[in-house]
Scaffold this motif. Structure first.
Motif, short mmCIF file in Angstrom:
data_model
loop_
_atom_site.label_atom_id
_atom_site.label_comp_id
_atom_site.label_asym_id
_atom_site.label_seq_id
_atom_site.Cartn_x
_atom_site.Cartn_y
_atom_site.Cartn_z
N GLY A 1 12.43 21.54 -37.01
CA GLY A 1 12.97 21.69 -35.66
C GLY A 1 14.08 20.73 -35.32
N LEU A 2 14.16 19.61 -36.01
CA LEU A 2 15.24 18.65 -35.79
C LEU A 2 15.53 17.97 -37.12
N VAL A 3 16.68 18.33 -37.71
CA VAL A 3 17.05 17.74 -39.00
C VAL A 3 18.45 17.15 -38.88
N VAL A 4 18.71 16.12 -39.67
CA VAL A 4 19.99 15.42 -39.62
C VAL A 4 20.47 15.18 -41.04
N ALA A 5 21.80 15.23 -41.20
CA ALA A 5 22.38 14.97 -42.52
C ALA A 5 23.69 14.21 -42.34
N ILE B 1 23.70 17.69 -37.16
CA ILE B 1 22.33 17.81 -36.63
C ILE B 1 22.06 19.28 -36.31
N TYR B 2 20.93 19.79 -36.76
CA TYR B 2 20.45 21.12 -36.34
C TYR B 2 19.18 20.91 -35.54
N THR B 3 19.10 21.55 -34.37
CA THR B 3 17.88 21.43 -33.56
C THR B 3 17.43 22.79 -33.05
N GLY B 4 16.16 23.07 -33.28
CA GLY B 4 15.51 24.24 -32.68
C GLY B 4 14.73 23.89 -31.44
N TYR B 5 14.63 22.58 -31.14
CA TYR B 5 13.95 22.17 -29.91
C TYR B 5 14.76 22.67 -28.72
#
Length: 854
Positions: free
Chosen positions: A813-817, A825-829
């Motif tokens: 739900g929250l990943v960072v690279a 950052i991708y967030t599904g929250y």
């Protein structure tokens, strides 16, 4: 009292059955006449049930109503309030208004009626038990029973079977309760206040295809049963296209959900499985077998009417045989005879259900006569909105486009209580090809209530709306504010026509635009921002703007104040605003200084006009494909004072499907620039510390997909890019991040109370500038997150983990690279829900995401 209430329900059903002259082509001219003739002798009725707007089998509804002439309705357990919005920023109750109207727009094409229950769509649910727990099983059962008793269907068709194969918990609950309501509606001991007991004869289930179910994790296929097949792609020679084509055109008006579809030509099959019955028919018998289908079937309920009913049926058959597309007016004498005979039969009927059906059937005869005669009634008002006590002009045009001369017409505006109408003048005639115009001066009652959706008049109680006493229960909206009844006499028989009053305006791009009459206050006030975020350790000066709109027909002067809690200061104390004409608006600025005291507070706006104070305002819900509505709320803003910091100063925002995240970011003191297509193509993106992509941006922005490489370069050169959720079903497996990942449309955490684990407490995103703790996940609304990543490249690092009860942990739900010098950052929250709701922890976490310093 119960008898009176029951009579009112019958009258309301009659109101629905006598639908206004439709603006859909299939209901006008020769096509409309063919449709009206098809319905004349049909007393069959079918109720279709589902959970949401878009659950319905629109093609089946069109086949039933337009193809078979059947009285047909769709019952949606919710108004879709908890969904997502591809049109704009409206969520929750305002979105429910949009989707209610979109269902009505779809119903105009498939010609079915529409019902609702008072249940709020609280968001995606994975189990029936959760859904029934939130809505109350007995409540939902009573809701379905009320509609069944109100509509009295011969046949009920459920969209769901009540098992996990239905996917969404709302779907499962609808399937379960439909089966129970089929029996409970006939039980006089159950919910006596829900109307007279009624036993439908057959219960079918018509399952969605797997891709339509809004599925939870994959489930085993449903148990197969014997079924009947219906070709909903059947071509209608009178209408020039198939029922499926008509239905899909209507279904494409579910625009807030992106339900546009191809109008496929040719055969298209849907299947019905019989799962319960009270008549002796086989599981594969024709759908209408064993039911009351045509007028002569009423003789089984009241044998004394049998001969006359058969005579009427013969007349209808003869009218149909005589019908000719170029000479519809030749049918008028025969239709007038049929109306007289129907009235005679109805006056002799003693069986209550026969009376009920004949009351509903008579408007079909009048509509056929109107179309055969070439009569059109147009009712227009001089204003789109009026205030209590105002006068306006009502014009009633009766156009005779046929070859018959009509000598007299009776016009009766149906005024709300306390209103007055004065006849002004009449011009023209109803000779063949003529137009008769009548004008009235109407005065609105001084204490007339404002026009608003009835289910929003009272605050919602949990996940159920509180319907006011006397409201149009189960209906999409209250009836139109001002109807006009017209009777045109033909050979001693009145042709009865009912039409709502509308305001007409001309748009230079779209041409004629119409809306129903609404009562509004003389002054409407709204406070912006409606959620004020004040950092306790930062700048505690907050600017508010009171938006004031005048709907007074006269020039007015008002004093506007902003009321603040004790110890706060507001500058200026008051401001005077002058309005020269109706429709003028003013933005009145105030500056508020807030003490260093943490807590939740409220500021209120008030405007004084004479001895009257105005403390409320409306939000206008208006889109080209739906009717305009006004939603009222107090003129106030919530102010939250708490520990929050941000390091972001300049943010670029790429709007997606529609959200108010940019407004929330401005509450943090950041400068937010909305990025256009030109900006994505040519602007210097490096001037933005952070760029944020709105929800579902890759699905709705062609330019974003086209220039995505520029965004990747922006990250590589030191920028921070935050991608809010997208759906795999919309972008497929296209890769828009710096490294590969896969979205799972079924991976979400629906429980807003689900524990959240911080996987990397030392990560700067969990510490700078706000220390994120478990407390920051308190008070979230509707859900934690949706459309989490399922798989990702090792370069991505998950930061949070959460899951619904009984499910494995979800850490996508929250990943960072890191990518080059920057951060992705991708967030599904669901920050797009939490920030507008003023959820403090969501603000603190999002402030960290936008504050990354690369």
């Amino acid at each position: 009292m119960r008898a009176v209430r029951f009579l009112l329900i019958i009258l309301l059903i009659s109101l629905l059955a006598t639908a206004y002259a439709s603006d859909v082509a299939e209901d006008r001219g020769a096509m409309g006449l063919a449709q009206a003739l098809k319905r004349l002798d049909i007393v069959e009725s079918v109720l279709h049930t589902g959970a949401h707007p878009d659950d319905e089998n629109s093609s089946l509804l069109a086949w039933l109503s337009r193809g078979q002439g059947v009285r047909t309705a769709y019952l949606s357990a919710t108004r879709g309030d908890g969904g997502q919005n591809l049109l704009g920023t409206e969520l929750f109750e305002p979105l429910g208004v949009i989707r209610s109207e979109e269902l009505l727009a779809a119903r105009r094409f498939d010609h079915a009626q529409q019902f609702f229950t008072p249940n709020f769509d609280f968001g995606f649910s994975k189990t029936a038990s959760e859904t029934l727990g939130k809505w109350g099983r007995d409540n939902l059962l009573a809701d379905y029973v009320r509609v069944i008793r109100q509509f009295r269907p011969e046949i009920v068709i459920s969209r769901f079977n009540g098992t996990p194969t239905d996917g969404h918990g709302h779907h499962q609950a609808s399937g379960i309760i439909t089966a129970e309501a089929f029996k409970a509606a006939a039980d006089a001991a159950f919910c006596p206040e829900c109307g007279k007991p009624w036993q439908a004869k057959k219960l079918y289930v018509n399952l969605m295809e797997p891709g339509q179910r809004g599925q939870a994790p994959p489930q085993p296929p449903p148990v197969t049963r014997p079924s009947i097949s219906i070709n909903v792609g059947e071509f209608d020679l009178d209408l020039g296209r198939s029922y499926n084509e008509i239905a899909i055109e209507g279904r494409s008006l579910h625009r807030s959900q992106g339900q546009g579809g191809a109008r496929e030509k040719g055969p298209r099959t849907t299947r019905l499985s019989l799962i319960n019955k009270t008549v002796d028919v086989s599981e594969t018998a024709e759908i209408f077998s064993g039911t009351l289908y045509k007028l002569p079937d009423l003789g089984r309920l009241e044998p004394a009417l049998g001969t006359d009913l058969n005579t009427l049926e013969q007349k209808i058959t003869a009218i149909r045989e005589k019908a000719h597309v170029a000479h519809g007016s030749d049918l008028l004498p025969d239709l007038a005879d049929a109306i007289r005979l129907l009235k005679q039969i109805r006056s002799r009927a003693s069986n209550e259900h026969v009376q009920f059906l004949l009351n509903l059937k008579e408007p079909d005869f009048h509509e056929a006569a109107r179309l055969a005669a070439g009569l059109v009634v147009d009712v227009m008002t001089s204003d789109s909105t009026v205030v209590p006590g105002q006068e306006f002009t009502l014009s009633v045009d009766i156009i005779n486009g046929g070859p018959h001369d009509f000598a007299t017409a009776k016009t009766s505006p149906q005024l709300p209580p306390g209103w007055d109408a004065e006849f002004l003048e009449k011009s023209g005639s109803l000779a063949a090809g003529g137009k008769l115009t009548q004008r009235f001066k109407v005065k609105v009652s001084a204490n007339a209530p404002f026009t608003q959706p009835y289910w929003l008049q009272k605050p919602r109680s949990g996940d159920r709306f509180q319907w006011p006493q006397g409201s149009a229960v189960n209906m999409p909206f209250d009836p139109a504010l001002l109807d006009t009844n017209v009777e045109v006499m033909y050979q001693g028989t009145p042709i009865e026509i009912r039409q709502p009053a509308q305001f007409r305006r001309i748009d230079s791009l779209y041409g004629e635009q119409r809306s129903l009459l609404n009562i509004v206050p003389a002054l409407s006030l709204r406070v912006f921002p409606d959620i004020g975020i004040v950092p306790i350790a930062g700048n505690r000066k907050k600017d508010f703007t009171v938006s004031v709109e005048s709907q007074s027909p006269n020039a007015v002067e008002t004093e506007v104040r902003l009321l603040v809690p004790p110890g706060w200061t507001v500058t200026p104390q008051a401001q005077t605003v002058k309005f020269a004409r109706k429709g003028e608006k003013a933005s009145v600025p105030f500056s508020v200084t807030v003490p260093a005291v943490a807590g939740d507070f409220k500021v209120d706006a008030v405007a004084k006009l004479g001895n009257q104070e105005f403390k409320t305002g409306y939000q206008i819900i208006a889109y080209p494909h739906i009717e305009t509505h006004y939603i009222y709320s107090p003129a106030e803003a919530k102010v939250e004072v708490f520990d929050i910091k941000t390091l972001a100063t300049t943010i670029g925002y790429v709007d997606g499907a529609g959200d108010t995240v940019p407004d929330a970011l401005r509450q943090l003191g950041a400068s937010v620039t909305m990025l256009s297509s030109q900006d994505l193509a040519t602007a210097d993106l490096s001037k933005f510390q952070t760029i944020i992509l709105g929800v579902r941006a890759y699905a709705v922005r062609d330019d974003l997909r086209a220039y995505n490489s520029r965004l990747m370069d922006y990250v590589k050169n030191g920028g921070t890019l935050i991608s809010q959720y997208n759906r795999r079903g919309e972008i497929r497996d296209a890769q828009y991040g710096p490294y590969p990942y896969t979205i799972n449309d079924n991976t979400r955490v629906t429980d807003e109370l689900a524990p959240v684990k911080i996987l990397d407490p030392a990560n700067s995103l969990m510490n700078v500038p706000n220390k994120i703790t478990d407390k920051d996940f308190d008070g979230w609304v509707q859900e934690r997150g949706t459309y989490f990543l399922e798989k990702w490249d090792p370069q991505y690092k998950p930061l949070l983990e959460s899951n619904d009860p009984g499910e494995p942990p979800r850490d996508g739900g929250l990943v960072v690279a890191k990518y080059g010098k920057g951060t992705y950052i991708y967030t599904g929250y669901v920050f797009f829900r939490e920030l507008p709701a003023g959820v403090k922890g969501a603000f603190r976490l999002f402030a960290n995401l936008v504050s990354v310093e690369n």
